[in-house]
Design a protein around this motif. Structure first.
Motif, short mmCIF file in Angstrom:
data_model
loop_
_atom_site.label_atom_id
_atom_site.label_comp_id
_atom_site.label_asym_id
_atom_site.label_seq_id
_atom_site.Cartn_x
_atom_site.Cartn_y
_atom_site.Cartn_z
N GLY A 188 -2.97 0.92 -112.28
CA GLY A 188 -1.86 0.33 -112.59
C GLY A 188 -2.60 -0.68 -112.83
N GLY A 189 -1.94 -1.49 -111.63
CA GLY A 189 -2.51 -2.79 -111.20
C GLY A 189 -3.93 -2.46 -110.20
N GLY A 190 -4.45 -1.36 -109.49
CA GLY A 190 -5.53 -1.17 -109.20
C GLY A 190 -6.11 -0.66 -107.87
N GLY A 191 -5.09 -1.47 -106.68
CA GLY A 191 -4.87 -1.84 -105.32
C GLY A 191 -5.04 0.48 -105.29
N LEU A 192 -4.84 1.27 -105.97
CA LEU A 192 -5.44 2.34 -105.58
C LEU A 192 -6.84 2.70 -105.61
CD1 LEU A 192 -4.55 5.46 -104.54
CD2 LEU A 192 -4.05 6.53 -106.31
N ALA A 193 -7.26 2.78 -106.18
CA ALA A 193 -8.69 2.43 -107.45
C ALA A 193 -9.54 1.63 -106.33
CB ALA A 193 -9.00 2.50 -108.24
N ALA A 194 -8.89 0.36 -106.13
CA ALA A 194 -9.67 -0.96 -105.01
C ALA A 194 -10.08 -0.02 -103.60
CB ALA A 194 -9.05 -1.83 -105.40
N GLY A 195 -8.54 0.66 -103.43
CA GLY A 195 -8.79 0.77 -101.47
C GLY A 195 -9.78 1.95 -101.57
N ILE A 196 -9.52 3.32 -102.59
CA ILE A 196 -10.05 4.19 -102.10
C ILE A 196 -11.94 3.88 -102.63
CG2 ILE A 196 -10.77 6.43 -103.19
CD1 ILE A 196 -8.24 6.97 -103.24
N ALA A 197 -12.22 3.44 -104.02
CA ALA A 197 -13.79 3.00 -103.86
C ALA A 197 -14.04 1.82 -102.82
CB ALA A 197 -13.48 2.13 -105.11
N VAL A 198 -13.27 0.98 -102.15
CA VAL A 198 -14.25 0.10 -101.19
C VAL A 198 -14.84 0.88 -100.18
CG1 VAL A 198 -11.92 -0.74 -100.19
CG2 VAL A 198 -14.33 -2.07 -100.21
N PHE A 199 -14.06 2.11 -99.34
CA PHE A 199 -14.12 2.57 -98.67
C PHE A 199 -15.08 3.89 -98.85
CE2 PHE A 199 -13.19 6.69 -95.06
CZ PHE A 199 -13.27 5.68 -93.81
N ILE A 200 -15.55 4.22 -99.97
CA ILE A 200 -16.10 5.48 -100.47
C ILE A 200 -17.45 5.31 -100.45
CG2 ILE A 200 -16.29 7.39 -101.83
CD1 ILE A 200 -13.48 8.37 -101.70
N LYS A 201 -17.39 4.24 -101.82
CA LYS A 201 -18.76 3.83 -101.29
C LYS A 201 -19.99 2.60 -100.43
CE LYS A 201 -19.33 5.09 -105.80
NZ LYS A 201 -20.07 5.85 -106.57
N GLN A 202 -19.12 2.88 -98.96
CA GLN A 202 -19.55 2.49 -98.05
C GLN A 202 -20.17 3.15 -97.17
OE1 GLN A 202 -18.28 -1.41 -96.22
NE2 GLN A 202 -16.41 -0.88 -97.32
N LEU A 203 -19.34 4.54 -97.33
CA LEU A 203 -19.76 5.50 -96.44
C LEU A 203 -20.61 6.69 -97.69
CD1 LEU A 203 -17.30 5.96 -94.24
CD2 LEU A 203 -18.92 4.58 -93.79
N LYS A 204 -19.98 7.32 -98.76
CA LYS A 204 -20.97 7.98 -99.45
C LYS A 204 -20.82 7.48 -100.81
CE LYS A 204 -21.16 11.53 -99.40
NZ LYS A 204 -22.12 13.25 -99.55
N PRO A 205 -21.87 6.96 -101.53
CA PRO A 205 -21.65 6.37 -102.52
C PRO A 205 -22.41 7.07 -104.04
CG PRO A 205 -24.09 5.43 -101.05
CD PRO A 205 -22.98 6.03 -99.99
N ASP A 206 -23.26 7.91 -103.12
CA ASP A 206 -23.80 9.50 -104.48
C ASP A 206 -21.91 9.62 -104.96
OD1 ASP A 206 -22.62 10.13 -101.06
OD2 ASP A 206 -23.65 12.17 -103.02
N VAL A 242 1.92 2.97 -114.55
CA VAL A 242 0.49 2.26 -114.12
C VAL A 242 0.84 1.41 -115.52
CG1 VAL A 242 -1.25 4.16 -113.13
CG2 VAL A 242 0.37 4.35 -115.58
N ALA A 243 2.46 1.49 -116.01
CA ALA A 243 2.35 0.19 -117.02
C ALA A 243 2.47 -1.25 -116.24
CB ALA A 243 3.88 0.29 -117.23
N VAL A 244 1.02 -1.75 -116.27
CA VAL A 244 0.92 -3.17 -115.62
C VAL A 244 0.45 -4.55 -117.09
CG1 VAL A 244 0.13 -4.43 -114.26
CG2 VAL A 244 0.70 -2.18 -113.52
N LYS A 245 0.44 -5.34 -116.92
CA LYS A 245 -0.12 -5.40 -118.03
C LYS A 245 -0.97 -6.85 -117.59
CE LYS A 245 4.49 -7.28 -121.20
NZ LYS A 245 4.09 -7.72 -121.76
N THR A 246 -1.09 -6.76 -116.36
CA THR A 246 -2.45 -7.99 -115.73
C THR A 246 -2.71 -7.61 -113.96
OG1 THR A 246 -1.44 -9.98 -116.41
CG2 THR A 246 -2.91 -9.82 -114.77
N MET A 247 -4.22 -6.61 -113.81
CA MET A 247 -4.81 -5.82 -113.25
C MET A 247 -4.74 -7.06 -112.26
SD MET A 247 -7.97 -4.08 -113.15
CE MET A 247 -8.50 -3.03 -111.55
N GLY A 248 -4.83 -7.24 -110.62
CA GLY A 248 -4.73 -8.04 -109.84
C GLY A 248 -6.45 -8.13 -109.54
#
Length: 520
Positions: A188-206, A242-248
């Motif tokens: 929606g605004g992207g907080g969930l995806a951003a938080g999970i992605a920045v963590f996982i991609k540093q430890l398990k980028p595959d 997830v009805a967000v007009k503008t992502m952060g």
């Protein structure tokens, strides 16, 4: 975009996630194997059960982590948030646990069930203010109060401490199943995806990360095209989480770098996913909470994925009970187990039976018909598809062989939302009719307010409204507008302040409610 010197580094996000105190209030939720869906999809499908949180959504993590980072002085002054949904409940519960004052500003249109949920989680520590008829109005009031009284704003997604709080889900995922191939996350605004992605991609980028958006609220997809967050002119109301007009800005910066792909799903596909989750877990997900499973189903079918380990986040289960009526109506369309057609048949004795004979033993899910004084009749028919695309082709081939005129309405939203309930109604004489769909804030007296605002200058020729338990009311309305008055009428609609679309050329309208020869 945030200035470079103020950016939080990837390693700092890692530290923030690892040191987050969210487990003071949050649970380490289950990663549940979806046995039935896994067998149907030919892949291992896992579901992260954030519905197990005390507030039934992941939002508690970000809210509590953000509040926990505040100074004693800021905590003493209190916090404030604008939200009509899960973020409000997360802030309220966090304030209760921290024993600090919180103000929650919600639109006046917020359903009572959500207001009561915030009140029950926050108790005497929370003050609820109902202001305005939209989230933007509530947000503006929250900012005003924060400036006046020194409250600290707790944003729903676009701040590092909220993002890091949501990122604690990633830590659990890697502990529960480090061998995942692809992870699907609602955006929606992207907080969930951003938080999970920045963590996982540093430890398990595959591990591949796929963002899933509602088709009518795809602000991340629009931002990727533009290279920066952009504001959508409108967003869909079904998946309101997830009805967000503008992502952060910060969430986009992280998602653009760490999310591998983005896909969109429509409302029918979301309804199908709600059903899939229920059948495997007996949990009823909210529409936004089912996005990841809808994404998995679509991604697997479109890419012919087999024997992979796939996971999604059930990010919330705060569903309005009345929404289940809509879900039940639409889930089989989303599963491609039903198709709806408009068909023209002769207006004579026995024609209806002849049509059914041609379909044979097909399971009819819906049939709408009304006698016409002309030579032909138009029917709205729903047909259950047990064998998917093969069965669909068999049906349409039969219709073609018997020279029936037909068209598929399975993807026509106006047909499924309004016209199916209005089949058979035609004006007795030719009108200068124009058809529009409207959205307006849903609240007590909302329909009367809408009609009053609409005015009485033009005659209403058609009207359909049905309450779906959402924050927005949906209306289909026709007006008798002479050609010479079209510009004046358009200017009038623009001034009303409601979101609307011209549906005058919609084939479902033309086929069932307007010109008898409007489609074929």
């Amino acid at each position: 975009m945030t200035e470079e010197k103020n950016l939080v580094s990837d390693s700092e996000y890692l530290r923030k996630v690892l040191l987050s105190p969210v487990y003071d209030v949050a649970k380490n939720t289950d990663l549940q194997y979806m046995q039935r869906l896994s067998q149907a999809m030919g892949n291992e499908v896992w579901l992260k059960r954030e519905d197990q949180q005390p507030v039934k959504s992941f939002k508690l993590r970000g809210a509590y982590n953000c509040i926990s980072q505040l100074s004693d002085e800021a905590l003493q002054k209190g916090v404030i948030a604008a939200s009509a949904g899960n973020h409000a409940q997360g802030v309220a519960y966090s304030a209760f646990k921290k024993k600090i004052r919180a103000t929650i500003v919600m639109p006046e249109t917020t359903p009572d069930i959500k207001v009561e949920a915030v009140r029950s989680f926050g108790g005497d520590w929370v003050n609820i203010i109902l202001h305005g008829t939209s989230f933007d109005a509530a947000s503006d009031e929250a900012k005003r109060l924060a400036a006046e009284y020194g409250y600290t704003m707790i944003p729903p997604f676009d701040t590092p401490d909220v993002i890091a709080g949501q990122g604690t889900i990633a830590r659990e995922l890697l502990e529960q199943n480090p061998h995942l191939d692809t992870l699907f996350i609602a955006v929606g605004g992207g907080g969930l995806a951003a938080g999970i992605a920045v963590f996982i991609k540093q430890l398990k980028p595959d591990i591949k990360i796929v963002a899933v958006e509602a088709e009518d609220s795809s602000c991340f997809k629009a931002a990727l095209v533009a290279g920066k967050p952009v504001t959508l002119p409108s967003v869909g109301i079904f998946a309101d989480g997830v009805a967000v007009k503008t992502m952060g800005q910060e969430t986009f910066r992280l998602c653009e770098r760490f999310v591998d792909e983005v896909i969109t799903v429509n409302s029918d596909e979301i309804c199908a996913a709600i059903k899939e989750i229920f059948e495997d877990t007996r949990v009823i997900a909210e529409p936004a909470g089912a996005l990841s499973i809808a994404g998995i189903r679509k991604y697997v079918l479109e890419n012919n994925i087999k024997d992979q380990k796939l996971a999604g986040i059930l990010c919330g289960a705060n569903i309005n009970f009345h929404t289940l009526r809509y879900v039940s109506e639409r889930c089989e369309l989303g599963e491609q187990k039903e198709a709806v057609f408009a068909v023209r048949i002769p207006e004579r004795k026995g024609a209806f039976k002849e049509f059914c004979d041609i379909l044979g033993k097909q399971a009819i899910t819906e049939f709408n018909y009304r006698f016409s004084t002309g030579k032909t009749a138009h029917i709205f028919v729903g047909i259950k598809l047990r064998r998917g695309k093969d069965e669909y082709k068999e049906i349409t081939d039969k219709l073609d062989q018997q020279d029936y005129k037909w068209f598929d309405m399975s993807d026509n939203e106006i047909a499924k939302l309004h016209v199916r309930y209005m089949v058979g109604g035609r004006p007795p004489s030719l009108l200068n009719e124009r058809l529009y769909s409207f959205e307006f804030p849903e609240q007590p007296g909302a329909l009367l307010n809408f009609l009053t605002t609409l005015g009485e200058q033009w005659n209403i020729t058609l009207f359909h409204y049905r309450n779906h338990g959402a924050a927005e009311g949906l209306v289909l309305a026709g007006f008798d507008v002479p050609e010479a008055e079209r510009i004046t009428f358009s200017q009038h609609l623009e001034k009303l302040g409601y979101y609307f679309e011209d549906q005058s050329e919609n084939p479902a309208y033309k086929f069932f409610l307007s010109d008898l020869n409007g489609v074929f």
